[in-house]
Design a protein around this motif. Structure first.
Motif, PDB file in Angstrom:
ATOM      1  N   LEU A  98       0.547   5.528   7.796  1.00  0.00           N
ATOM      2  CA  LEU A  98       1.502   4.664   8.499  1.00  0.00           C
ATOM      3  C   LEU A  98       2.281   5.447   9.544  1.00  0.00           C
ATOM      4  O   LEU A  98       2.618   4.918  10.614  1.00  0.00           O
ATOM      5  N   ALA A  99       2.571   6.713   9.243  1.00  0.00           N
ATOM      6  CA  ALA A  99       3.288   7.544  10.208  1.00  0.00           C
ATOM      7  C   ALA A  99       2.474   7.727  11.494  1.00  0.00           C
ATOM      8  O   ALA A  99       3.045   7.881  12.576  1.00  0.00           O
ATOM      9  N   ARG A 100       1.151   7.694  11.370  1.00  0.00           N
ATOM     10  CA  ARG A 100       0.289   7.800  12.547  1.00  0.00           C
ATOM     11  C   ARG A 100       0.220   6.481  13.306  1.00  0.00           C
ATOM     12  O   ARG A 100      -0.116   6.464  14.491  1.00  0.00           O
ATOM     13  N   GLY A 101       0.485   5.389  12.601  1.00  0.00           N
ATOM     14  CA  GLY A 101       0.433   4.075  13.224  1.00  0.00           C
ATOM     15  C   GLY A 101      -0.656   3.215  12.633  1.00  0.00           C
ATOM     16  O   GLY A 101      -1.578   3.707  11.968  1.00  0.00           O
ATOM     17  N   ILE A 102      -0.540   1.929  12.842  1.00  0.00           N
ATOM     18  CA  ILE A 102      -1.499   0.955  12.330  1.00  0.00           C
ATOM     19  C   ILE A 102      -2.561   0.692  13.390  1.00  0.00           C
ATOM     20  O   ILE A 102      -2.241   0.375  14.539  1.00  0.00           O
ATOM     21  N   VAL A 103      -3.824   0.825  13.010  1.00  0.00           N
ATOM     22  CA  VAL A 103      -4.933   0.493  13.898  1.00  0.00           C
ATOM     23  C   VAL A 103      -5.252  -0.978  13.684  1.00  0.00           C
ATOM     24  O   VAL A 103      -5.685  -1.384  12.604  1.00  0.00           O
ATOM     25  N   ALA A 138       5.052  -4.314  14.666  1.00  0.00           N
ATOM     26  CA  ALA A 138       5.687  -3.019  14.922  1.00  0.00           C
ATOM     27  C   ALA A 138       7.170  -3.074  14.575  1.00  0.00           C
ATOM     28  O   ALA A 138       7.718  -2.138  13.976  1.00  0.00           O
ATOM     29  N   ALA A 139       7.819  -4.173  14.930  1.00  0.00           N
ATOM     30  CA  ALA A 139       9.247  -4.304  14.638  1.00  0.00           C
ATOM     31  C   ALA A 139       9.511  -4.398  13.142  1.00  0.00           C
ATOM     32  O   ALA A 139      10.486  -3.851  12.633  1.00  0.00           O
ATOM     33  N   THR A 140       8.624  -5.072  12.426  1.00  0.00           N
ATOM     34  CA  THR A 140       8.812  -5.272  10.997  1.00  0.00           C
ATOM     35  C   THR A 140       8.530  -4.019  10.193  1.00  0.00           C
ATOM     36  O   THR A 140       9.243  -3.707   9.224  1.00  0.00           O
ATOM     37  N   THR A 141       7.496  -3.279  10.568  1.00  0.00           N
ATOM     38  CA  THR A 141       7.108  -2.088   9.809  1.00  0.00           C
ATOM     39  C   THR A 141       7.786  -0.822  10.313  1.00  0.00           C
ATOM     40  O   THR A 141       7.843   0.177   9.588  1.00  0.00           O
ATOM     41  N   GLY A 142       8.282  -0.839  11.547  1.00  0.00           N
ATOM     42  CA  GLY A 142       8.863   0.367  12.122  1.00  0.00           C
ATOM     43  C   GLY A 142       7.827   1.406  12.483  1.00  0.00           C
ATOM     44  O   GLY A 142       8.145   2.579  12.686  1.00  0.00           O
ATOM     45  N   ALA A 143       6.563   0.991  12.578  1.00  0.00           N
ATOM     46  CA  ALA A 143       5.468   1.917  12.881  1.00  0.00           C
ATOM     47  C   ALA A 143       4.774   1.484  14.175  1.00  0.00           C
ATOM     48  O   ALA A 143       4.750   0.298  14.504  1.00  0.00           O
ATOM     49  N   PRO A 144       4.220   2.439  14.906  1.00  0.00           N
ATOM     50  CA  PRO A 144       3.455   2.054  16.098  1.00  0.00           C
ATOM     51  C   PRO A 144       2.214   1.278  15.703  1.00  0.00           C
ATOM     52  O   PRO A 144       1.615   1.519  14.651  1.00  0.00           O
ATOM     53  N   ALA A 194      -1.091   8.638   0.645  1.00  0.00           N
ATOM     54  CA  ALA A 194      -2.031   8.580   1.765  1.00  0.00           C
ATOM     55  C   ALA A 194      -1.655   7.454   2.718  1.00  0.00           C
ATOM     56  O   ALA A 194      -1.740   7.602   3.940  1.00  0.00           O
ATOM     57  N   ALA A 195      -1.235   6.313   2.159  1.00  0.00           N
ATOM     58  CA  ALA A 195      -0.838   5.180   2.993  1.00  0.00           C
ATOM     59  C   ALA A 195       0.381   5.521   3.834  1.00  0.00           C
ATOM     60  O   ALA A 195       0.466   5.152   5.009  1.00  0.00           O
ATOM     61  N   LEU A 212       0.823  -1.209   0.000  1.00  0.00           N
ATOM     62  CA  LEU A 212       0.000   0.000   0.000  1.00  0.00           C
ATOM     63  C   LEU A 212       0.858   1.260   0.000  1.00  0.00           C
ATOM     64  O   LEU A 212       0.534   2.243  -0.674  1.00  0.00           O
ATOM     65  N   THR A 213       1.941   1.255   0.754  1.00  0.00           N
ATOM     66  CA  THR A 213       2.775   2.458   0.858  1.00  0.00           C
ATOM     67  C   THR A 213       3.690   2.647  -0.342  1.00  0.00           C
ATOM     68  O   THR A 213       4.168   3.753  -0.579  1.00  0.00           O
ATOM     69  N   GLN A 214       3.935   1.579  -1.104  1.00  0.00           N
ATOM     70  CA  GLN A 214       4.844   1.672  -2.251  1.00  0.00           C
ATOM     71  C   GLN A 214       4.134   1.593  -3.595  1.00  0.00           C
ATOM     72  O   GLN A 214       4.745   1.836  -4.632  1.00  0.00           O
TER      73      GLN A 214
END
Length: 273
Positions: A217-222, A238-244, A212-213, A203-205
């Motif tokens: 992602l910077a806000r975190g994954i719900v 969290a460890a894999t994506t680097g996102a909260p 938008a993705a 989604l991000t790439q």
């Protein structure tokens, strides 16, 4: 295991929704009672008005235990209708006459999938209106995830969905046929988290919704669904994506809660459907 891309924006009550009945005999002045339904691959859930959710497993009570829903698709329509009816009888719940029903649907649900769902709910509720809402959207609403751009991951028993939402509308999504129900068989938590992270990366790439993705992602994954109840999965993701990774409140019933809120809103504002 197939990984698929979801179509964009199918808001409740517009092109992505199906009306099973056109209200007659005073429907313009009488508001149908709202009912929410979530036909998951692990459990079937119903919520009538503001009552507590009613839940039953998706396998029948015979010795062979046939699945009623597999990978988000109804495989035994009559059995599914029977299970829902028995659930209502067991709890001695009186179904309102010709209610408005909002039902959750997985990303990439086909017209055939929706028709199978319509037949089941028509047999159980005989609704005056039947509306579909994407499960990830319903979960975001039910979790009170807020406005703006969000990245929602729904890890269920047999399917995992990730979607970008802008102002409560799905603008892009991905789906994989893997869930927490596979952990006791062919999958590990690491495999599930890695597959989920891959969907997020796509989604991000990818084209279109990537900006938008990335913002979401910077806000975190719900995180919603059964997977949200597993700390090991949240930590690995969290460890894999680097996102909260934010665990939604009431993650297992977030989609049903959101569908219930949408049903109540649709009942209040029938002209907006």
């Amino acid at each position: 295991m197939p990984v698929a891309q979801a179509p964009t924006g199918r808001p409740l009550g517009t092109a992505g929704s199906v009306s099973a009945h056109s209200g007659t005999n005073g429907a313009a002045t009488t508001r149908p009672s709202p009912v929410a339904v979530d036909l998951g691959s692990g459990q079937l859930r119903i919520r009538l008005g503001g009552h507590e959710p009613l839940t039953t497993l998706v396998t029948d009570r015979s010795a062979r235990r046939y699945p009623l829903v597999r990978r988000g698709r109804i495989v035994d329509g009559s059995g599914c209708a029977t299970a829902l009816t028995q659930l209502l009888r067991h709890h001695q719940v009186r179904v309102p006459s010709r209610p408005l029903v909002v039902v959750c649907r997985p990303l990439l649900a086909t017209a055939a999938d929706q028709e199978a769902t319509r037949r089941v709910l028509d047999a159980v509720f005989a609704p005056t209106r039947l509306l579909f809402i994407d499960t990830v959207r319903a979960a975001a609403i039910g979790a009170g995830a807020g406005a703006g751009t969000l990245l929602v991951a729904d890890v269920g028993a047999q399917i995992t969905e990730v979607a970008v939402l802008r102002d409560s509308q799905v603008i892009a999504g991905r789906r994989a046929n893997l869930g927490t129900g596979d952990l006791a068989q062919k999958a590990t938590v690491g495999m599930l988290a890695d597959r989920l992270a891959r969907l997020v990366r796509e989604l991000t790439q990818g084209a279109g919704a990537a900006p938008a993705a990335a913002t979401a992602l910077a806000r975190g994954i719900v995180l919603v669904g059964d997977g949200a109840t597993r700390p090991d999965l949240r930590e690995r993701l969290a460890a894999t994506t680097g996102a909260p990774v934010h665990r939604a409140a009431g993650p297992r019933t977030a989609a049903l809660t959101g569908a219930s809120l949408a049903a109540a809103a649709a009942a209040r504002h029938p002209a907006g459907d």
